[in-house]
Motif scaffolding. Structure first.
Motif, short mmCIF file in Angstrom:
data_model
loop_
_atom_site.label_atom_id
_atom_site.label_comp_id
_atom_site.label_asym_id
_atom_site.label_seq_id
_atom_site.Cartn_x
_atom_site.Cartn_y
_atom_site.Cartn_z
N VAL A 17 0.72 7.84 1.84
CA VAL A 17 -0.61 7.46 2.29
C VAL A 17 -1.39 6.98 1.06
O VAL A 17 -1.52 7.71 0.08
N PHE A 18 -1.89 5.75 1.15
CA PHE A 18 -2.60 5.14 0.01
C PHE A 18 -3.95 4.68 0.54
O PHE A 18 -4.05 3.67 1.23
N LEU A 19 -5.01 5.41 0.19
CA LEU A 19 -6.32 5.21 0.80
C LEU A 19 -7.24 4.33 -0.04
O LEU A 19 -7.16 4.31 -1.27
N ASP A 20 -8.12 3.61 0.67
CA ASP A 20 -9.21 2.84 0.06
C ASP A 20 -8.73 1.68 -0.81
O ASP A 20 -9.43 1.25 -1.72
N VAL A 21 -7.54 1.17 -0.54
CA VAL A 21 -7.03 0.04 -1.32
C VAL A 21 -7.76 -1.23 -0.87
O VAL A 21 -7.78 -1.55 0.33
N PRO A 22 -8.38 -1.98 -1.79
CA PRO A 22 -9.13 -3.19 -1.41
C PRO A 22 -8.24 -4.24 -0.74
O PRO A 22 -7.07 -4.39 -1.10
N VAL A 23 -8.80 -4.94 0.22
CA VAL A 23 -8.08 -6.02 0.90
C VAL A 23 -7.65 -7.06 -0.13
O VAL A 23 -8.42 -7.44 -1.02
N GLY A 24 -6.41 -7.53 -0.02
CA GLY A 24 -5.90 -8.54 -0.93
C GLY A 24 -5.10 -7.98 -2.09
O GLY A 24 -4.39 -8.72 -2.78
N THR A 25 -5.22 -6.67 -2.32
CA THR A 25 -4.47 -6.04 -3.41
C THR A 25 -2.96 -6.19 -3.16
O THR A 25 -2.50 -6.01 -2.04
N ASN A 32 10.09 -4.91 -2.34
CA ASN A 32 9.25 -5.53 -1.32
C ASN A 32 7.78 -5.39 -1.71
O ASN A 32 7.35 -4.32 -2.15
N SER A 33 7.02 -6.46 -1.55
CA SER A 33 5.59 -6.39 -1.87
C SER A 33 4.80 -7.21 -0.85
O SER A 33 5.32 -8.16 -0.25
N TRP A 34 3.54 -6.82 -0.66
CA TRP A 34 2.65 -7.48 0.29
C TRP A 34 1.24 -7.50 -0.30
O TRP A 34 0.91 -6.75 -1.21
N ASN A 35 0.39 -8.35 0.29
CA ASN A 35 -1.04 -8.28 0.02
C ASN A 35 -1.66 -7.53 1.19
O ASN A 35 -1.51 -7.93 2.35
N ALA A 57 -4.37 -5.23 -8.69
CA ALA A 57 -5.68 -5.56 -8.13
C ALA A 57 -5.86 -7.08 -8.12
O ALA A 57 -5.33 -7.78 -8.97
N CYS A 58 -6.61 -7.59 -7.14
CA CYS A 58 -6.89 -9.03 -7.05
C CYS A 58 -8.39 -9.26 -6.97
O CYS A 58 -9.11 -8.49 -6.34
N ALA A 65 -4.25 -8.90 -11.19
CA ALA A 65 -4.22 -8.19 -12.48
C ALA A 65 -2.76 -7.87 -12.80
O ALA A 65 -1.88 -7.95 -11.95
N PRO A 66 -2.47 -7.52 -14.05
CA PRO A 66 -1.09 -7.11 -14.40
C PRO A 66 -0.62 -5.95 -13.52
O PRO A 66 -1.39 -5.09 -13.13
N ARG A 67 0.65 -5.96 -13.24
CA ARG A 67 1.23 -4.97 -12.32
C ARG A 67 1.33 -3.60 -12.98
O ARG A 67 1.65 -3.48 -14.16
N THR A 68 1.08 -2.57 -12.20
CA THR A 68 1.26 -1.18 -12.62
C THR A 68 2.09 -0.47 -11.56
O THR A 68 1.94 -0.73 -10.37
#
Length: 367
Positions: A17-25, A32-35, A57-58, A65-68
């Motif tokens: 569960v990953f909460l409060d992630v800004p749209v577009g991140t 696998n990766s998504w926005n 972050a976008c 931003a650089p990947r973490t």
């Protein structure tokens, strides 16, 4: 994935569960990766085991931003909760309370529609790239802050009267007898962000070695490999392959350049041994399999750089096949090496039979 398999993963798989992630991140797990969209709250049906979670972050212009990222060993039916910190644009360091965690577990079914399903079709590939990773090894290698960053974080030395005076001199164009390097602030990597990779010993032969041993081990890296295995990987010699996989994931998925350099160092070390090949049959059998899978996953544009940069990959593999052939390794391992060599020649058009320049293989022209 059929309905029965999906049900098993829903019941037995882990949930992030990953909460409060800004749209577009940008958010990703393994390959696998998504926005993320407005309803994103995490990922469900994660197969138990070690996975790599990452994010970027976008801004409003959709620049990332650089990947973490971080490794995590998900347990059966485990629920992991993380929160986004808007101020730092990173995962929050706040600890989720037991009460909060229990509340999410109780509301798992209601939460389900906000969770993306783990892309199970790529899981087999992930396993082939990480099957030597163990929780103990990950704990040994990862930085103290447990994060893999695409950008090296530096700290500068404390400001003093002299360093401030030097900075003013540079700004005002005042010449000094000191070199420019000594007048600039010294930058060091933040200790808590450093990946704890194995250091390759520079001393290639044992103390008190005879002239013939010095000559031998200056060309054969077996002494260096045996030293590392006895000092660093005491549980099993194939643990070094786990570090090879860790470095590969960190540079391919985590975009960490230091990991690319460590991957090259380990590949070169293993390929430039002759004596050790016959002493570590299982290690080298699995090494060939790992390289087979890794070379398939390197992006084409990056792959060209690896091959062309000082002829690193083709030249190193040429040494490996030559060492394998001249070693006293068992026939089964040698046959495996011959098949791998033939595969590389067929797929990548590398000709290891020709030695046009020094010992460097040439590229076969496609017909």
């Amino acid at each position: 994935m059929d309905q029965e398999q999906a049900q098993v993963l829903f019941n037995e798989g882990a949930v992030l569960v990953f909460l409060d992630v800004p749209v577009g991140t940008e958010f990703g797990i393994d390959y696998n990766s998504w926005n993320v969209g407005p309803n994103f709250k995490g990922v469900k049906m994660i197969p138990p085991g070690i996975h790599f979670v990452y994010y970027s972050a976008c801004n409003s212009e959709k620049d990332s931003a650089p990947r973490t990222g971080f490794f995590y060993n998900f347990k059966h039916k485990e629920m992991v909760v993380r929160k986004w910190d808007k101020l730092t644009e990173d995962i929050s360091s706040d600890v989720v309370t037991e009460e909060e965690l229990n509340r999410f577990k109780e509301n798992k079914k209601e939460l389900d529609r906000y969770l993306g399903a783990y892309p199970y079709e790529s899981y087999k590939k992930w396993v082939s790239l990480t099957d030597h990773l163990t929780p103990r090894l990950v704990g040994q290698l990862q930085p103290a802050n447990e994060k893999i960053s695409a950008v090296t974080e530096f700290i500068s030395e404390s400001s003093t009267t002299q360093t401030r005076r030097n900075a003013m001199d540079i700004q005002n164009g005042i010449k000094s007898s000191d070199s420019e390097d000594t007048r600039l602030p010294k930058m060091e990597t933040k200790p808590e962000t450093v990946i704890q990779y194995t250091q390759i010993p520079k001393h290639k032969y044992p103390s008190g070695a005879s002239p013939s041993e010095i000559t031998k081990y200056s060309m054969d890296s077996s002494y260096v490999l045996e030293t590392i295995l006895s000092e660093r990987f005491t549980v099993n010699d194939t643990e070094i392959l786990g570090e090879l996989q860790f470095a590969f994931v960190c540079f391919i998925v985590g975009q960490n350049y230091d990991s690319f350099e460590q991957w090259k160092r380990l590949v070169h070390l293993l390929c430039t041994c002759e004596e050790a090949i016959s002493n570590h049959t299982d290690l080298y059998t699995q090494f060939i399999s790992i390289l087979h899978f890794q070379l398939q996953e390197i992006p084409e544009d990056f792959f060209v750089d690896i091959v062309s940069q000082n002829n690193f990959l083709t030249g190193t593999l040429q040494q490996f096949f030559s060492n394998l052939e001249s070693s006293i390794a068992d026939d089964k391992l040698k046959r495996r090496g011959v098949k791998f060599q033939a595969y590389l020649t067929k797929i990548f058009k590398w000709d290891f039979a020709s030695e046009a320049d020094e010992y460097a293989p040439v590229i076969v022209e496609a017909q």
